[in-house]
Design an enzyme around this catalytic site. Structure first.
Site, PDB file in Angstrom:
ATOM      1  N   SER A   1       0.837  -1.195   0.000  1.00 50.55           N
ATOM      2  CA  SER A   1       0.000   0.000   0.000  1.00 50.55           C
ATOM      3  C   SER A   1       0.880   1.256   0.000  1.00 50.55           C
ATOM      4  CB  SER A   1      -0.953  -0.047   1.203  1.00 50.55           C
ATOM      5  OG  SER A   1      -1.954   0.932   1.096  1.00 50.55           O
TER       6      SER A   1
ATOM      7  N   ASP B   1      -7.647  -4.922  -6.965  1.00 45.05           N
ATOM      8  CA  ASP B   1      -7.401  -3.737  -6.137  1.00 45.05           C
ATOM      9  C   ASP B   1      -8.106  -2.527  -6.738  1.00 45.05           C
ATOM     10  OD1 ASP B   1      -6.279  -1.578  -4.675  1.00 45.05           O
ATOM     11  OD2 ASP B   1      -4.405  -2.671  -4.392  1.00 45.05           O
TER      12      ASP B   1
ATOM     13  N   HIS C   1      -7.643  -4.709  -2.515  1.00 45.24           N
ATOM     14  CA  HIS C   1      -6.428  -4.081  -1.992  1.00 45.24           C
ATOM     15  C   HIS C   1      -5.879  -4.857  -0.802  1.00 45.24           C
ATOM     16  CE1 HIS C   1      -3.558  -0.973  -1.072  1.00 45.24           C
ATOM     17  NE2 HIS C   1      -4.121  -0.714   0.098  1.00 45.24           N
TER      18      HIS C   1
END
Length: 336
Positions: free
Chosen positions: A129, A283, A312
């Site tokens: 991330s 994602d 995600h």
């Protein structure tokens, strides 16, 4: 007792032009630095994450084995352990906290690695991330130092759609009257819950909700999942800290500095490290096509999506199948 160390950076000039007084970087290390100082792994944290949230990928027999590697996990600025709105005294307390960039984060991590430990080569930088964005930045900022990078679930530049989502999360929180322009005496709980609901929609895929995969986590209904999981997760955070990290993510761009002057493709082509880029196939924050474009401009990159319905959050370490897949690919990558 805290299980991490603090590295004092003194007064730090930020990209924004502000000076962060008495800046600190919280970090934890795992394993032992060898005599050659060439067994180093840097593993930055992610939005709202702490060093402990990275530990799912660290351990004997795992890709990040502390019996082989010296693993440094620096906490992102704004996460509540490193310099943040919640722990910084006046004049930069609460909403007065200055904007910090991905470039700022990585520059200070580099200072920790080089000045504290005397390290000149890094075997691997890895992150998920916003940790992945920092991973890309390491490769672009210090190409002669970094041998491998493995960003997963994140891009080298935050695209417009992700910016809109992040702004939506901020707006949801700030709509709470208890927000008080960031100078609250108590956490704005309604705003934090609203931010969590926005994140929940984007953190997982449509298939995750359609197939009720949250039931695998012990939540019988969607309402139970949202209230008992997401509300509680976001109640544990400081509102200003979350906004600081989101602002960092909104401006994420490995070329937004004096090295590359906004030339994104040049920054990508300057990442000479071997790169294993692993987006989540579903994602919604950082869709795989963005990474596909980026790897086309990187000279030594492998594009390998994580086939998962967890969106995600395929890279968050909570879904055993995805976690094992990431761990196994990293093990192979470290042997190449």
């Amino acid at each position: 007792m805290k299980d991490y160390e603090l590295y004092e950076l003194g007064d730090v000039a930020l990209q924004s032009g502000d000076t962060l007084l008495n800046a600190i970087l919280a970090y934890k290390t795992y394993g032992t630095l060898n005599a050659a100082k060439n067994n180093v792994v840097v593993y930055p944290t992610w939005f709202a994450g702490l060093h402990t949230d990275n530990e799912w990928l660290i351990g004997p027999g795992k890709a990040l084995d502390p019996e082989k590697y010296f693993i440094i996990v620096p906490n992102m600025l704004g996460n509540g352990l490193s310099s943040s709105p919640s722990n910084t005294p006046p004049p930069y307390q609460q909403a007065h906290f200055p904007h910090v960039s991905i470039y700022d984060n990585v520059r200070l991590q580099h200072q920790l690695v080089t000045e504290k430990f005397g390290i000149t080569k890094i075997a691997l930088v890895v992150g998920w991330s916003l940790g992945a964005v920092q991973t890309f930045q390491w490769g672009a900022s210090y190409p002669d130092m970094v041998e491998r990078i493995a960003p997963f679930g994140g891009t080298a530049k935050t695209r417009p759609h992700a910016k809109v989502v992040f702004e939506g999360m901020i707006a949801a929180l700030q709509a709470d009257a208890a927000w008080q322009d960031g100078y609250y005496n108590e956490q704005p709980k309604a705003g934090l819950a609203a931010m969590g609901r926005v994140y929940a929609a984007w953190g997982f895929s449509q298939a995750y909700y359609l197939e009720q995969l949250y039931q695998q986590e012990g939540y019988n209904t969607l309402e139970e999942y949202l209230v008992d999981y997401w509300d509680q997760v976001f109640f544990s955070f400081d509102a200003n800290n979350l906004i600081t990290m989101l602002r960092t993510g909104i401006t994420g761009d490995i070329s937004a500095n004096s090295i590359y002057n906004g030339n994104f493709e040049l920054a990508l082509s300057s990442i000479t490290a071997k790169a294993l880029v692993m987006p989540g196939s579903t994602d919604l924050f950082f869709p795989p096509q963005d990474n596909a474009y980026e790897t086309q401009h990187m000279p030594n990159a492998i594009f390998l999506p994580i086939e998962s319905k967890w969106g995600h959050c395929a890279g968050i370490g909570q879904h055993e199948q995805d976690s094992e897949w990431i761990d196994e690919r990293l093990k192979r990558f470290m042997l190449e």
